[in-house]
Write a protein that holds these residues in place. Structure first.
Motif, PDB file in Angstrom:
ATOM      1  N   GLU A 149      15.747  12.735  76.576  1.00 35.79           N
ATOM      2  CA  GLU A 149      16.034  12.157  75.243  1.00 35.79           C
ATOM      3  C   GLU A 149      16.279  13.265  74.215  1.00 35.79           C
ATOM      4  OE1 GLU A 149      16.328   9.015  74.415  1.00 35.79           O
ATOM      5  OE2 GLU A 149      15.364   7.837  75.988  1.00 35.79           O
ATOM      6  N   ASN A 150      15.469  14.335  74.284  1.00 33.53           N
ATOM      7  CA  ASN A 150      15.667  15.468  73.360  1.00 33.53           C
ATOM      8  C   ASN A 150      17.052  16.077  73.551  1.00 33.53           C
ATOM      9  OD1 ASN A 150      13.191  15.346  72.210  1.00 33.53           O
ATOM     10  ND2 ASN A 150      12.247  16.874  73.569  1.00 33.53           N
ATOM     11  N   SER A 151      17.441  16.239  74.829  1.00 34.28           N
ATOM     12  CA  SER A 151      18.743  16.842  75.112  1.00 34.28           C
ATOM     13  C   SER A 151      19.870  15.936  74.636  1.00 34.28           C
ATOM     14  CB  SER A 151      18.908  17.090  76.611  1.00 34.28           C
ATOM     15  OG  SER A 151      18.048  18.104  77.010  1.00 34.28           O
ATOM     16  N   LEU A 152      19.723  14.625  74.860  1.00 30.18           N
ATOM     17  CA  LEU A 152      20.752  13.683  74.422  1.00 30.18           C
ATOM     18  C   LEU A 152      20.902  13.739  72.902  1.00 30.18           C
ATOM     19  CD1 LEU A 152      19.837  10.642  76.707  1.00 30.18           C
ATOM     20  CD2 LEU A 152      22.002  11.907  76.782  1.00 30.18           C
ATOM     21  N   ALA A 153      19.752  13.881  72.237  1.00 33.66           N
ATOM     22  CA  ALA A 153      19.782  13.914  70.766  1.00 33.66           C
ATOM     23  C   ALA A 153      20.507  15.160  70.277  1.00 33.66           C
ATOM     24  CB  ALA A 153      18.360  13.862  70.221  1.00 33.66           C
ATOM     25  N   VAL A 190      18.183  19.832  81.054  1.00 34.85           N
ATOM     26  CA  VAL A 190      16.739  19.887  81.287  1.00 34.85           C
ATOM     27  C   VAL A 190      16.547  20.443  82.697  1.00 34.85           C
ATOM     28  CG1 VAL A 190      14.629  18.526  81.518  1.00 34.85           C
ATOM     29  CG2 VAL A 190      16.425  17.775  79.932  1.00 34.85           C
ATOM     30  N   VAL A 191      15.824  21.543  82.818  1.00 30.47           N
ATOM     31  CA  VAL A 191      15.525  22.053  84.158  1.00 30.47           C
ATOM     32  C   VAL A 191      14.219  21.397  84.604  1.00 30.47           C
ATOM     33  CG1 VAL A 191      15.094  24.113  85.559  1.00 30.47           C
ATOM     34  CG2 VAL A 191      16.684  24.236  83.636  1.00 30.47           C
ATOM     35  N   ALA A 192      14.207  20.876  85.828  1.00 26.18           N
ATOM     36  CA  ALA A 192      12.989  20.228  86.336  1.00 26.18           C
ATOM     37  C   ALA A 192      12.602  20.847  87.673  1.00 26.18           C
ATOM     38  CB  ALA A 192      13.221  18.721  86.493  1.00 26.18           C
ATOM     39  N   LEU A 193      11.296  21.005  87.857  1.00 27.73           N
ATOM     40  CA  LEU A 193      10.780  21.529  89.120  1.00 27.73           C
ATOM     41  C   LEU A 193      10.365  20.329  89.964  1.00 27.73           C
ATOM     42  CD1 LEU A 193       9.995  24.297  90.483  1.00 27.73           C
ATOM     43  CD2 LEU A 193       7.670  23.797  89.745  1.00 27.73           C
ATOM     44  N   ASN A 194      11.168  20.026  90.984  1.00 32.70           N
ATOM     45  CA  ASN A 194      10.893  18.827  91.793  1.00 32.70           C
ATOM     46  C   ASN A 194      10.019  19.166  93.012  1.00 32.70           C
ATOM     47  OD1 ASN A 194      11.084  16.101  92.561  1.00 32.70           O
ATOM     48  ND2 ASN A 194      12.863  16.500  93.862  1.00 32.70           N
ATOM     49  N   TYR A 243      30.552   9.584  74.914  1.00 34.44           N
ATOM     50  CA  TYR A 243      29.147   9.161  75.063  1.00 34.44           C
ATOM     51  C   TYR A 243      28.243  10.368  74.959  1.00 34.44           C
ATOM     52  CZ  TYR A 243      31.396   5.027  76.895  1.00 34.44           C
ATOM     53  OH  TYR A 243      32.196   3.937  77.033  1.00 34.44           O
ATOM     54  N   LYS A 244      26.953  10.108  74.718  1.00 35.72           N
ATOM     55  CA  LYS A 244      25.988  11.209  74.750  1.00 35.72           C
ATOM     56  C   LYS A 244      25.711  11.554  76.199  1.00 35.72           C
ATOM     57  CE  LYS A 244      23.795  10.959  70.386  1.00 35.72           C
ATOM     58  NZ  LYS A 244      22.575  10.975  69.621  1.00 35.72           N
ATOM     59  N   ALA A 245      25.608  12.853  76.466  1.00 34.94           N
ATOM     60  CA  ALA A 245      25.382  13.250  77.856  1.00 34.94           C
ATOM     61  C   ALA A 245      24.312  14.334  77.944  1.00 34.94           C
ATOM     62  CB  ALA A 245      26.687  13.754  78.472  1.00 34.94           C
ATOM     63  N   ALA A 246      23.628  14.361  79.069  1.00 29.58           N
ATOM     64  CA  ALA A 246      22.650  15.414  79.352  1.00 29.58           C
ATOM     65  C   ALA A 246      22.714  15.685  80.846  1.00 29.58           C
ATOM     66  CB  ALA A 246      21.251  14.968  78.942  1.00 29.58           C
ATOM     67  N   MET A 247      22.217  16.854  81.230  1.00 27.69           N
ATOM     68  CA  MET A 247      22.174  17.164  82.663  1.00 27.69           C
ATOM     69  C   MET A 247      20.734  17.518  83.036  1.00 27.69           C
ATOM     70  SD  MET A 247      24.440  19.944  84.800  1.00 27.69           S
ATOM     71  CE  MET A 247      23.763  21.465  84.154  1.00 27.69           C
ATOM     72  N   VAL A 248      20.323  17.064  84.214  1.00 26.13           N
ATOM     73  CA  VAL A 248      19.035  17.509  84.772  1.00 26.13           C
ATOM     74  C   VAL A 248      19.389  18.465  85.898  1.00 26.13           C
ATOM     75  CG1 VAL A 248      16.950  16.812  86.008  1.00 26.13           C
ATOM     76  CG2 VAL A 248      17.879  15.325  84.222  1.00 26.13           C
ATOM     77  N   PHE A 249      18.826  19.669  85.866  1.00 28.93           N
ATOM     78  CA  PHE A 249      19.059  20.622  86.956  1.00 28.93           C
ATOM     79  C   PHE A 249      17.755  20.724  87.744  1.00 28.93           C
ATOM     80  CE2 PHE A 249      19.232  24.583  89.198  1.00 28.93           C
ATOM     81  CZ  PHE A 249      20.556  24.710  89.576  1.00 28.93           C
ATOM     82  N   LEU A 250      17.817  20.310  89.008  1.00 26.70           N
ATOM     83  CA  LEU A 250      16.598  20.280  89.821  1.00 26.70           C
ATOM     84  C   LEU A 250      16.402  21.559  90.611  1.00 26.70           C
ATOM     85  CD1 LEU A 250      16.402  16.755  91.526  1.00 26.70           C
ATOM     86  CD2 LEU A 250      15.043  17.655  89.642  1.00 26.70           C
ATOM     87  N   ILE A 251      15.176  22.026  90.593  1.00 34.54           N
ATOM     88  CA  ILE A 251      14.806  23.172  91.428  1.00 34.54           C
ATOM     89  C   ILE A 251      13.710  22.684  92.379  1.00 34.54           C
ATOM     90  CG2 ILE A 251      13.591  25.401  91.370  1.00 34.54           C
ATOM     91  CD1 ILE A 251      15.041  26.049  88.789  1.00 34.54           C
ATOM     92  N   ASP A 252      13.856  23.014  93.658  1.00 32.25           N
ATOM     93  CA  ASP A 252      12.872  22.602  94.657  1.00 32.25           C
ATOM     94  C   ASP A 252      11.657  23.532  94.575  1.00 32.25           C
ATOM     95  OD1 ASP A 252      11.428  22.281  97.069  1.00 32.25           O
ATOM     96  OD2 ASP A 252      13.239  21.754  98.195  1.00 32.25           O
TER      97      ASP A 252
END
Ligand SMILES: Nc1nc2c(ncn2[C@@H]2O[C@H](COP(=O)(O)OP(=O)(O)OP(=O)(O)O)[C@@H](O)[C@H]2O)c(=O)[nH]1
Ligand SMILES: [Mg+2]
Length: 260
Positions: A253-257, A165-169, A127-136
């Protein structure tokens, strides 16, 4: 089926984001399968469709084997590997557009031991996979902590080897949500959070590198440059307030692509 792993340090908001992202996707008629992969989770803000605790319970392992909480989690994850095929079958039975996998907060288990990457790749193969890495966002209010958390993100990305995808939560904790509309709020986050300066402005690397550390100045500078090149500016989100979900999904979506 797209598999999205939600990773990040303890308490960064992984479970909250799993819940919010699922609600958001479902409001656009995309079906989701919420997977709890944390055998030590006590309370979850969502009802998991697939739950690691059905197979392994960290608390039971702690009592049975006389282990501490960290040792019990390591043993639980080891045990969980025996059930990969069952978990995969359950996920496939969900037959959903998105599989959101809420990972345990102990990064040393997810990223720095063999079993984390093995489990993640076995669950998502084919399957297509992506990871979100959260930073507080509260943890990166200083540029030096932003630098070290980005190093952690990079080493996790390196080890897991899935487009990330790194995200600032928790941006609601650094900008007053009631004062700004959503677009203004995100603009304000870019202005006030030191992590964006660090990734955008070359001279900020020098300011981090001048700190008295045991790493040589030029090495520290080069490391910072590597971060700037390897990590895109984090997507600002608030899992609690449901802010930034559209941007986050676009990046996922970009990462999955880009996944091969
Ligand atoms: N203010 C604010 N709080 C948040 C946000 N996201 C999560 N939280 C809070 O942060 C705490 C931890 O959230 P969780 O979702 O349990 O974090 P986690 O990463 O799953 O934690 P572990 O699984 O224990 O590593 C909870 O009290 C959440 O309500 C956010 O966007 N803003
Ligand atoms: Mg959690």
């Amino acid at each position: 089926m797209n598999v999205v792993f939600i990773a990040g340090p303890a308490g960064s908001g992984k479970s909250t984001l799993t819940s919010t992202l699922a609600t958001w996707l479902e409001s656009f008629e995309r079906s989701t399968c919420k997977v709890n992969l944390d055998p030590a989770a006590e309370l979850l803000p969502y009802v998991p469709d697939v739950d690691a605790r059905r197979y392994v319970n960290a608390r039971d392992i702690m009592v049975e084997r006389g282990l501490g909480p960290n040792g019990a989690l390591v043993a639980s994850m080891d045990e969980l590997l025996n059930y990969t095929a069952d978990i995969r079958t359950e996920i496939e039975e969900c037959a959903s557009d998105y599989v959101l996998v809420d990972l345990p907060g102990q990064l040393e288990i997810v990223a720095f031991r063999l079993l984390g990457p093995k489990l993640l790749h076995e669950l998502s193969s084919g399957y297509k996979a992506a990871m979100v890495f959260l930073i507080d966002a509260r943890l990166v209010s200083r540029i030096h902590s932003a630098y070290s958390l980005l190093l952690l993100a990079l080493s996790t990305m390196y080890r897991i080897n899935i487009p990330t995808v790194v995200a600032l939560n928790k941006v609601d904790t650094v900008v007053d949500v009631s004062k700004y509309g959503q677009s203004k709020l995100l603009e304000r986050v870019y202005e006030v959070a030191p992590i964006y300066k660090l990734l955008a402005e070359e001279r900020e690397c020098a300011s981090v590198a001048t700190r008295e550390v045991f790493i040589d100045f030029s090495v520290s500078l080069q490391l910072c440059e590597v971060l700037r090149q390897a990590i895109k500016p984090p997507v600002p989100v608030s899992a609690k307030e449901g802010i930034g979900m559209d941007l986050l999904i676009a990046e996922i979506e970009n990462s999955l692509a880009s996944y091969e």
